[in-house]
Scaffold this active site. Sequence first.
Site, mmCIF file in Angstrom:
data_model
loop_
_atom_site.group_PDB
_atom_site.id
_atom_site.type_symbol
_atom_site.label_atom_id
_atom_site.label_comp_id
_atom_site.label_asym_id
_atom_site.label_seq_id
_atom_site.Cartn_x
_atom_site.Cartn_y
_atom_site.Cartn_z
ATOM 1 N N GLY B 134 26.208 54.360 13.875
ATOM 2 C CA GLY B 134 25.902 53.461 14.988
ATOM 3 C C GLY B 134 25.352 52.136 14.509
ATOM 4 O O GLY B 134 24.138 51.914 14.505
ATOM 5 N N SER B 136 27.509 48.716 14.907
ATOM 6 C CA SER B 136 27.966 47.642 15.789
ATOM 7 C C SER B 136 27.510 47.846 17.224
ATOM 8 O O SER B 136 27.328 48.973 17.684
ATOM 9 C CB SER B 136 29.499 47.564 15.778
ATOM 10 N N SER B 168 33.286 55.574 15.337
ATOM 11 C CA SER B 168 34.387 56.501 15.068
ATOM 12 C C SER B 168 33.886 57.938 15.121
ATOM 13 O O SER B 168 32.869 58.261 14.512
ATOM 14 C CB SER B 168 34.972 56.241 13.680
ATOM 15 N N GLU B 253 29.829 51.800 0.088
ATOM 16 C CA GLU B 253 30.759 51.761 1.203
ATOM 17 C C GLU B 253 31.873 50.756 0.962
ATOM 18 O O GLU B 253 32.982 50.911 1.449
ATOM 19 C CB GLU B 253 29.981 51.405 2.467
ATOM 20 N N ASN B 382 36.115 40.805 6.085
ATOM 21 C CA ASN B 382 36.298 40.196 4.770
ATOM 22 C C ASN B 382 35.727 38.778 4.722
ATOM 23 O O ASN B 382 35.260 38.340 3.676
ATOM 24 C CB ASN B 382 37.789 40.200 4.411
ATOM 25 N N GLU B 383 35.752 38.086 5.858
ATOM 26 C CA GLU B 383 35.211 36.730 5.861
ATOM 27 C C GLU B 383 33.706 36.743 5.602
ATOM 28 O O GLU B 383 33.178 35.913 4.862
ATOM 29 C CB GLU B 383 35.509 36.043 7.209
#
Lengths: 367, 396
Positions: B134, B136, B168, B253, B382-383
Amino acid sequence: MTAERELLRTTIADLLNEHCPTERVAAASGDNWDAARWQTLWRALEDTGLTLVGSPAEAGGSGGDLAAAADIAMAAGAAAAPVPLAETLAAAMVLARAGLDIPAGPLTLAVAADPDVPLRRVPYGRWATTVAVGADPADTDPDTGAPASGALISGALISGARSGGEWLAVASRPVRVQAGRNLAGEPRDEVELGAEAGFHVVPAGTADYAQGLLRLFRSLLIAGAAQRALDLTVAYVNEREQFGRALARFPVVQQEIARMAGEVALITAAAQAAVAAGPGVGAGGAVAAVVAAKGQASQGAGTVAAIAHQLHGAIGTTGEHRLRLTTTRLWSWRDEDGPAAECFAELGRSALHAAHRGSGLWPWLTG
Amino acid sequence: MRSGALLPPARPLPAATGELRAEVRAFLAGERAAGRFAPACDAWLSGWDEAFSRRLAARGWVGMTVPPEYGGPGRSALERYVVVEEVLAAGAPVAAHWVSDRQIVPNLLRYGNETLKRRYLPSIARGECYFAIGLSEPDAGSDLAAVRTAGTRADGGWRVSGTKIWTSGAHRARAFIALLRTGPADGRQRHAGLSQLLIELDQPGVTIRPIVSMTGEHHFNEVVLDEVFVPDEQVVGTIGDGWAQVTSELAYERSGPERLLSTFVLLDMLAGELAARASGRQDGGGRYGDARAAEALGQVTSRLWACRQMSLAVAGALAGGEAPEIAAALVKDVGTRLESEIIDVARMLTAAEPDPDDGGIAGMLAHAVLHAPGFTLRGGTNEILRGIVARALGLR
């Protein structure tokens, strides 16, 4: 990292940086590379034993392993040192493996199909002793590929049964040298060995070993140069201000720096892994690490150079700027000793063989 | 100029892992042969198979680093790395235990109190206890410090309210590890006042709503917490240290094999198809006739090989107690983009069009194409990662 490795890295970097300031290297980057200007550096390298690291002392080398020689090659790439340092390291290793003496002075290594055909684009061929290795096509049965009983060189059969048909020539005074250069002004000469060269019959696998070393050392040079291009670019975007702030403050610039760092890291990881695996072809049909490493280095070199120039702006394209000493090397080296397309095709065929055998790609990739 | 090294030095996997790798490979081949799973792209996100998780655990390959006193086999992080590589390369359904294995085990071993370790680790190692994450929230995606889910002090614990999103597997997990605010942000220190709590999901005040993906699959959820009581013993680590705890795990991760192997089974199937096509052809154009196909395959496999070497270098450094932040972020950036490049190579070299109803390469392609946008989003876009890399390289 052992203290010994760290000391070696510092020693070679300091020595090369001292002798290779921008203006000196720039002066050697046209069509006027002059051996006389680089004798002092070469002597300093020889005196510290750095030109023969990776070759055993019994053969006349300085001892040390391939990883140590790799550190030196990366440093040479980073410094844009206009001397055949990586070439000498590689050639000496080939001679030592073949049980031959290592001659004094700078060396260069070439793999050839036929000793009677002039060697093309030999690094520093005009200055260094050329060590050429090959399998004479006349020496193998055209149908079975089995070796004949000796090597046929310049019309003469040099006996040496079970040679595998491979020969090695040591030419300190080739019969003819035609000067040439690459984009960085590094000598890339045409060398005609001539019958006077010392020909030797060498064990089977010497040519593959030499080919692997050429690719490996070229990958390491690229890795060093790519890291230097990144360092130069990071420094530049921190200094240069536009719109009232450093370029480094712009997110789009940060994104490009990180993308460049990703390519540099890939090139470096691949080269390091190839050092660990050694220059041989993949055992049991596994990925040939040197081929993958050179493919990666050749492909990434262009990306690294392009981003470096884009972020430097117009100043990076000038003759007086340090960046071009690095990028012209990247653009040359990527196509030397196995361009990307050649490496990828070789690797792809190997992958298809693995797939055809039914075991799939994974054992091949991890083997 | 002396440059900072981007990468930790190459450290080959210990020789003993070769035997383990062979065992896992043989097990997976047996599972496939018995029809117990079919290889799929991105199966670490979408392949939820609790029976498979239990069978894998029975071999000692789930929660591998859990020490024997907590019911695990007590093996090394590098041994776990090898197992993870093998299951991902096989496209095996590992989603059920994925978060427990990757996140919760190292987190609890490092920060968990004795009660939490005894409560969860044994069942994780049996492949029976599944977790979600948990992080986001609707208004906190890349900007994680903006989380608004908050805990207020209650007798013996915390009352937690707020909404988490993109969790998820929350609809099938026993609990999730939530990052939430237990104290105020301290002026410019936005990361202060955050804590990690393990929250059991089957309890009053927890509402789980499905978010169906464009594939039609349901793995994401919105989890709404309404005055959920969380006892003190469910606090992971120290109240207020949540940010440091979360970021300390990120190197694992970001740099694991799942950041480069999500589409590997597609590449493998493609190579098999190309090899079969070439050997069935007698056109004299070389053994595998199509030189362009070989070159494209070589290009992408060389990049994959290099990415794996990067990931291995980071894994070796992590096992040695280092935290190679830049290299870990670079693995994710380069590796996840490669996962999509593999799809493009497959599209270029196969005649098949993506077909969700196909059982072969066309179906695998369809699955991969629809999953691809997630590759460069999950685990920190990725940004954002590239921004972290730039700052770590000294961009001011």
